[in-house]
Design an enzyme around this catalytic site. Structure first.
Site, mmCIF file in Angstrom:
data_model
loop_
_atom_site.group_PDB
_atom_site.id
_atom_site.type_symbol
_atom_site.label_atom_id
_atom_site.label_comp_id
_atom_site.label_asym_id
_atom_site.label_seq_id
_atom_site.Cartn_x
_atom_site.Cartn_y
_atom_site.Cartn_z
ATOM 1 N N ARG A 122 31.625 43.396 43.208
ATOM 2 C CA ARG A 122 32.165 42.387 42.965
ATOM 3 C C ARG A 122 33.051 41.616 44.009
ATOM 4 O O ARG A 122 32.669 40.596 44.382
ATOM 5 C CB ARG A 122 33.734 42.768 42.129
ATOM 6 C CG ARG A 122 34.570 43.994 42.731
ATOM 7 C CD ARG A 122 35.948 44.557 41.950
ATOM 8 N NE ARG A 122 36.789 45.232 43.176
ATOM 9 C CZ ARG A 122 36.540 46.781 42.280
ATOM 10 N NH1 ARG A 122 35.198 46.957 41.315
ATOM 11 N NH2 ARG A 122 37.567 47.678 42.547
ATOM 12 N N THR A 179 40.817 43.271 44.119
ATOM 13 C CA THR A 179 39.634 42.958 44.661
ATOM 14 C C THR A 179 38.931 41.176 44.557
ATOM 15 O O THR A 179 38.566 41.002 45.042
ATOM 16 C CB THR A 179 39.031 44.376 44.378
ATOM 17 O OG1 THR A 179 39.561 44.980 45.163
ATOM 18 C CG2 THR A 179 37.597 44.129 45.530
#
Length: 558
Positions: free
Chosen positions: A176, A92
């Site tokens: 994130r 990710t």
């Protein structure tokens, strides 16, 4: 719990937040006559960048004919069905770091979700990609979110450097995602939390973000009945045993009130993010000023559904159709504002279905990783054999970057490397073990990403200051989850194309639609959007190139 019809949380939360717009619908404004976009057309007033976590090219292709809402709109625009997160560490954080920087992880510095810095001052040497490890009392699990590890500027950073009045807002399901796309200069940056929305330590949410947070918190607190299964999903409704008496594939995404984990693994999470984004756009009047603004949206539910249930069951079918509807509602609200906006959508990585289902679908060799490929156990055996101090090796799992202890002498290091590499290479499920030295003089490939060798893929993720001493690569269709009892049954992160290939979609009212089947890369998005808004970018400082969004003899690349 009774089943309920699929509906958009965007609508419900947007109503609570008094965000203008009608209900979900693709045709409301997009069908109205529009002036054709040409090379001479003025830049759009708003760029909307959407990243759908774990939205593989395979998922897009599988469900494309079923989309009728927002994804149908985007599929009517400029479609690159073979986009690539070209690098090998398809996680990710690295994936999001490429989307609005134009750079591979080798240059963004975001080589993995977690990596190790054995010289870090704190006891915990594992670093989370979006943390500030210098904050006292923190760890990689209890961290202070930060953009510090990102080494390059984002599109928003470049826009604000040229035009300080340009507004940049980033809202996502995961920290994130919001951070790696939002960069250092975002006016507002936030992500979902059990309490609604949150941001960096010490940051006070704006009034509209606070209102959105309260509405989301109320939605989390309320139970969610299971969703009724549309006819399009009937063929996916097959129970697959995954061990321990548990099956997946027939779920309806129901949850109890207050269950944030299940909230994130449902269309509700994406609806919450989109509703918050719509509210922030309205409150800040993004797209209504003299400059081009940037609204960044990170949708994470597809990833949590993929991890928890795999990519092939009723759960993912429900998620795909809901995502289409939520995006349709969101675009309808942007249409209602009457602004000239352009949309780009892609993913941070693809995804791999669970091996139990893969074995039924023409992949008999699909398997879960052998528990013997445990780096801690392998390292302990090597340390005992060679008489070396422990811990000898630091890693985040059975594949990826492996870091040797800094306490070793050069002779010990050489002996440990040789023994460790030999043992990992001997495992039948290991495809390759590559040392950092093999990348020392290897440039990042400039060829089409679908032609890259295994070393090319790994090189695009390799940063000499942060990557491991060697990298372990598992064979195709080997899922690096041995134990499913903790909830996750499927994942991503490999060098193989099911994890690398993602769709790249561009839409603007009046932009003639076409499909370009050739392989392109997510690092191409920044220069493409920069060209669209007339923002100069130093080609020598990025890995991507501008993609032409015009189908005629003119070019959108300036």
């Amino acid at each position: 719990m009774p089943l309920v019809k699929l509906k958009t949380l965007t609508t419900a939360l947007a109503a609570a937040l008094c965000v203008a717009g009608a209900g979900a619908g693709f045709a409301q404004d997009s069908a109205a006559p529009a002036q054709k976009v040409t090379a001479a057309t003025a830049p759009p007033k708003l760029i909307v960048m959407i990243a759908v976590d774990q939205f593989s090219a395979d998922l897009f292709a599988e469900y494309r004919s079923h989309f009728t809402g927002g994804l149908a709109r985007l599929a009517s625009g400029v479609v690159f069905p073979s986009g690539y997160q070209a690098h090998g560490a398809t996680e990710t954080c690295p994936g999001h770091s490429t989307i609005l920087t134009g750079n591979h992880p080798a240059h963004t510095g975001i080589i993995a979700n977690n990596y190790f810095d054995l010289s870090a001052a704190r006891e915990d040497k594992r670093l989370y990609c979006a943390e500030d490890e210098t904050v006292p009392g923190t760890s990689s699990k209890q961290y202070a979110a930060s953009v510090n590890h990102l080494l390059v500027p984002t599109l928003g950073d470049l826009m604000k450097a040229r035009a300080p009045k340009a507004q940049v807002v980033s809202v996502a399901g995961k920290d994130r995602a919001a951070i790696m796309m939002g960069g250092r200069k975002a006016d507002e940056l936030m992500w979902l939390a059990p309490t609604g929305l949150t941001s960096f330590r010490g940051t006070t949410l704006s009034p509209v973000a606070t209102q959105a947070s309260a509405a989301i918190a109320a939605a989390i607190a309320a139970p969610q009945p299971g969703l009724a299964l549309p006819a399009d999903c009937a063929g996916h409704d097959i129970a697959i045993p995954v061990g321990g008496g548990r099956t997946v594939g027939t779920g309806r995404l129901a949850r109890d009130g207050g269950d944030f984990r299940r909230f994130m693994a449902s269309p509700e999470a994406d609806g919450a993010v989109l509703a918050a984004a719509a509210a922030l756009r309205q409150a800040r009047k993004l797209g209504e000023g003299s400059t081009t603004d940037l609204l960044i949206v990170g949708l994470s539910a597809t990833d949590y559904v993929g991890h928890g249930f795999g990519t092939g069951g009723s759960e993912m079918c429900l998620q795909m159709l809901a995502l289409d509807r939520e995006l349709g509602d969101f675009f309808a609200r942007l249409d209602q504002a009457g602004i000239d906006y352009a949309v780009a959508l892609t993913a941070d990585h693809g995804g791999h279905d669970l091996p139990e289902r893969n074995r039924q679908n023409a992949w008999p060799a699909a398997a879960r990783v052998d528990a013997a490929i445990d780096p801690d156990a392998v390292a302990k055996a090597v340390a005992e054999k060679l008489g070396l101090p422990q811990p000898l090796l630091y890693s985040d799992g059975p594949f990826g970057d492996m870091y040797l202890s800094k306490a070793l002498t050069p002779a010990q290091r050489k002996a440990a490397m040789a023994e460790l590499i030999a043992r990992f290479r001997a495992f039948p499920q290991v495809e390759a073990v590559v040392t950092g030295e093999e990348f020392a003089s290897r440039p990042i490939s400039k060829q089409a990403p679908d032609t890259w060798s295994l070393l090319d893929k790994l090189r695009a993720s390799y940063n000499a200051e942060r990557s491991g001493d060697f990298i372990v690569v598992l064979k195709p269709r080997v899922t690096p989850i041995a134990d499913t009892s903790r909830g996750y049954v499927a994942t991503h992160g490999s060098v193989w194309d099911y994890d690398r290939r993602v769709p790249m979609l561009f839409w603007r009212k009046g932009l003639s639609g076409f499909e370009q089947p050739n392989a392109v890369m997510t690092v191409d998005i920044l220069p493409t959007l920069a060209s669209l808004i007339g923002l100069p970018v130093d080609a020598g400082k990025i890995d991507g190139r501008c993609l032409d969004l015009l189908s005629g003899p003119e070019s959108s690349c300036r």
